[in-house]
Design a protein around this motif. Structure first.
Motif: not given
Length: 162
Positions: A48, A63, A84
Motif C-alpha cells: 500500500t 498494511t 485501511e
C-alpha cells in the motif's frame, strides 16, 4: 487522538498509556504496531502506498497500524485490514511470524496467504492512496530505490521461508 497502551521490551503491558502525536515515550517504553503481509497465490506481495500527508508519505509498505488501548495484537491486525483496505478475514487466516523491535516500536509481523483481487479492495484515502502486488524481485528493486518505508529488509528472509 488515539490512546495507545505501552509495553516493556518483553512485550508485557505496562499500566500506562500515551496519546499518539502528543505524549512522549520514556526510555524502555514501547508501543505495538501490527504489520500484515498479504501474499497471493502467485507469491506476490500486496503493498500500500502511504497518503502523502502522513509520515513517510508516498512510500510503499504492507498494511501497518497501531494497537489501540485495550485491544489485543490480533484484534489490531484485523482492524487495520478492515480500516485501511476494507478486507475482512478471520483470526485463523492470519499467521503470526514473529515480532521485531525498532526504536520504540514492537512490530508484530503477520502473514495472510489469500488471493484478494485489487478491485475487491476499498482504500481508506486518508491512509492509502494506491495498492499493488509486486514480486519479491520488484520488492527488492523498490527497496534499493528507496520507494519503501524504512526497515522492511527483514521481510526478504521471511519470504524465502514461505
Amino acid at each position: 487522538m488515539e490512546t495507545i497502551d505501552l509495553y516493556n521490551k518483553e512485550k508485557q503491558k505496562l499500566n500506562k498509556t500515551f496519546k499518539r502525536g502528543k505524549d512522549k515515550l520514556n526510555k524502555d517504553e514501547y508501543y505495538l504496531l501490527e504489520q500484515i503481509w498479504i501474499i497471493n497465490k502467485n507469491k506476490e506481495i500486496l503493498l500500500t502506498q502511504r497518503n502523502k500527508n502522513k509520515s513517510y508519505g508516498g512510500l510503499w509498505e504492507p498494511t501497518t497500524g497501531h494497537v489501540k488501548t485495550k485491544e489485543k495484537d490480533i484484534e489490531g491486525a484485523l482492524r487495520e485490514l478492515k480500516e485501511e483496505l476494507n478486507i475482512t478475514v478471520k483470526k485463523q487466516e492470519l499467521t503470526y511470524i514473529k515480532h521485531i523491535i525498532i526504536d520504540s516500536k514492537i512490530i508484530d509481523i503477520w502473514l495472510l496467504n489469500k488471493d484478494i483481487k485489487l478491485e475487491q479492495i476499498t482504500k481508506k484515502q486518508d491512509e492509502v492512496t494506491n495498492i499493488k502486488y509486486v514480486s519479491i524481485q520488484k520488492f527488492k528493486e523498490m527497496q534499493n530505490n528507496n520507494e519503501l518505508t524504512p526497515n522492511l529488509e527483514y521481510f526478504i528472509e521471511i519470504y524465502k521461508k514461505i
